[in-house]
Enzyme design. Structure first.
Site, short mmCIF file in Angstrom:
data_model
loop_
_atom_site.label_atom_id
_atom_site.label_comp_id
_atom_site.label_asym_id
_atom_site.label_seq_id
_atom_site.Cartn_x
_atom_site.Cartn_y
_atom_site.Cartn_z
N VAL A 95 32.43 -38.27 -37.30
CA VAL A 95 31.35 -38.75 -38.15
C VAL A 95 30.18 -37.76 -38.16
O VAL A 95 29.59 -37.49 -39.22
CB VAL A 95 30.88 -40.14 -37.69
CG1 VAL A 95 29.56 -40.53 -38.35
CG2 VAL A 95 31.94 -41.19 -38.01
N GLU A 96 29.85 -37.23 -37.00
CA GLU A 96 28.67 -36.38 -36.90
C GLU A 96 28.86 -35.02 -37.56
O GLU A 96 27.96 -34.55 -38.28
CB GLU A 96 28.29 -36.17 -35.42
CG GLU A 96 27.77 -37.42 -34.73
CD GLU A 96 26.39 -37.84 -35.22
OE1 GLU A 96 25.72 -37.02 -35.88
OE2 GLU A 96 25.99 -38.98 -34.94
N THR A 97 29.98 -34.37 -37.32
CA THR A 97 30.12 -32.97 -37.77
C THR A 97 31.50 -32.62 -38.32
O THR A 97 31.84 -31.44 -38.41
CB THR A 97 29.81 -32.01 -36.60
OG1 THR A 97 30.78 -32.22 -35.55
CG2 THR A 97 28.41 -32.20 -36.05
N ILE B 101 33.10 -40.00 -32.89
CA ILE B 101 31.71 -39.54 -32.92
C ILE B 101 31.63 -38.13 -33.50
O ILE B 101 30.83 -37.86 -34.41
CB ILE B 101 31.09 -39.57 -31.51
CG1 ILE B 101 30.79 -41.02 -31.09
CG2 ILE B 101 29.82 -38.73 -31.45
CD1 ILE B 101 29.61 -41.66 -31.80
N TYR C 49 26.44 -47.23 -39.17
CA TYR C 49 26.96 -46.08 -38.43
C TYR C 49 27.94 -46.55 -37.36
O TYR C 49 29.05 -46.01 -37.23
CB TYR C 49 25.80 -45.33 -37.79
CG TYR C 49 26.21 -44.20 -36.87
CD1 TYR C 49 26.37 -42.91 -37.37
CD2 TYR C 49 26.44 -44.41 -35.51
CE1 TYR C 49 26.75 -41.87 -36.53
CE2 TYR C 49 26.82 -43.38 -34.68
CZ TYR C 49 26.97 -42.11 -35.18
OH TYR C 49 27.35 -41.08 -34.36
#
Length: 336
Positions: A126-128, A123, A314
């Site tokens: 992928v996010e940051t 997570i 996603y």
């Protein structure tokens, strides 16, 4: 007795005096459409100062770049183009290194919440990019722009703006007017929206402050808690390839919730390529791969990932990145 009118010069001076006083009175017009009502709601529900709330909103700017960004989300791409954005060698290698560096904490939080640590790592990957890119936009600008100037999703983003203004200071990583994040107003390594901070963020280091930008315990535990609160099944499958036969009958799939036992999908002509429980609640996703359609059984934990971001693309990217990270960690440990 009839009053004697003031001489004309006196009346003229009186009007000038009134205009001069009016020029010294601050204009109370709102800077943004809907600002006055929003401030009234937040002040009434939280007891916060209307003057302070107005000052915050007056300092926020509508940004055309944010409106442009939301009109071209990556999720609009087919899987064959979406996957290479997130499943790069660098992101996998960085994820393996990140997991190994923080393994004790990740494993401890994974055991506490029943969430496989590689999914927490995936997570934030992928996010940051593991905290390397948490966003360049002021969160307040983003939510003012989308909540007050973007009619297609104004209801959702106005709710997020209202919650941002309502959150106590100890739930934010810093002063509200300086917080930065994504063009959608998400913040921290896990990119939490304000309502998610309210409902799912955790003060895991027990310092009295939820900090999703600087506290790894808070970041990891908040992601795990988000999963658990949305129904994560400890040890459950996420997704598995399916092989259709020539007469396969595709079911009508409207979302990612698991609607059928796996054996029903098998009866419709889709065979699993690995051992799975016939009774496992499942759904079927068809993705446009580089070599044609890809068919995937998806399960409750896949659905949970789509509560983080509703796109099946996603969720599949998170799942495959998590698997690649776990495999890389295992290989590194075996080679020691």
């Amino acid at each position: 007795m009839t009053a004697t009118p003031a001489p004309r010069p006196a009346r003229f001076l009186a009007v000038l005096s009134l205009l001069w006083v009016a020029s010294l009175t601050p204009v109370l017009a709102a800077t943004h459409p809907g600002q006055a009502e929003l401030v009234r709601e937040v002040a009434r529900e939280t007891g916060k100062s209307p003057q302070a709330l107005n000052a915050l909103l007056d300092g926020a700017k509508m940004q055309q770049g944010i409106l442009d960004a939301i009109s071209r989300p990556a999720e609009g791409k087919p899987w064959k183009d979406y996957r290479p954005i997130f499943l790069t060698d660098k992101r996998i290698d960085d994820g393996v290194a990140f997991y190994r560096e923080h393994r004790a904490l990740l494993d401890q939080i994974g055991r506490q919440y029943g969430v496989a640590p590689q999914y927490i790592v995936a997570i934030v990957g992928v996010e940051t990019s593991y905290g390397g890119n948490t966003g360049k936009y002021k969160v307040l600008d983003a939510l003012v722009t989308l909540g007050l100037y973007y009619p297609p999703r104004a209801k959702f983003f106005r709710e997020q703006l209202k919650e941002l203004l309502s959150l106590p200071d100890n739930h934010l990583a810093g002063p509200l007017d300086r917080l930065t994040g994504s063009y959608a107003g998400a913040q921290g390594w896990g990119q939490f929206m304000p309502t998610s901070i309210r409902d799912f963020a955790v003060d895991a280091d027990q310092d009295g402050h939820i900090d999703l930008q600087n506290s790894l315990p808070d970041i990891f535990a908040s992601v795990a808690n988000y999963f658990v609160k949305h129904g994560w099944v400890t040890g459950g499958p996420v997704a598995a390839r399916a092989q259709p036969d020539a007469s396969a009958t595709p079911p009508t799939v409207t979302d990612t919730s698991p609607k059928w036992p796996l054996e029903q999908l098998e009866a419709w002509g889709y065979a699993p390529l690995q051992p799975l429980s016939p009774a496992e609640p499942s759904s079927l996703q068809t993705l446009e791969g580089p070599n044609g359609p890809e068919y995937w059984f998806t399960f409750q934990n896949f659905y949970v990932i789509t509560r983080y971001n509703r796109s099946p693309l996603y969720a599949m990217a998170v799942n495959q990145l998590a698997q690649a990270i776990a495999a890389g960690v295992g290989a590194a440990e075996a080679a020691r």
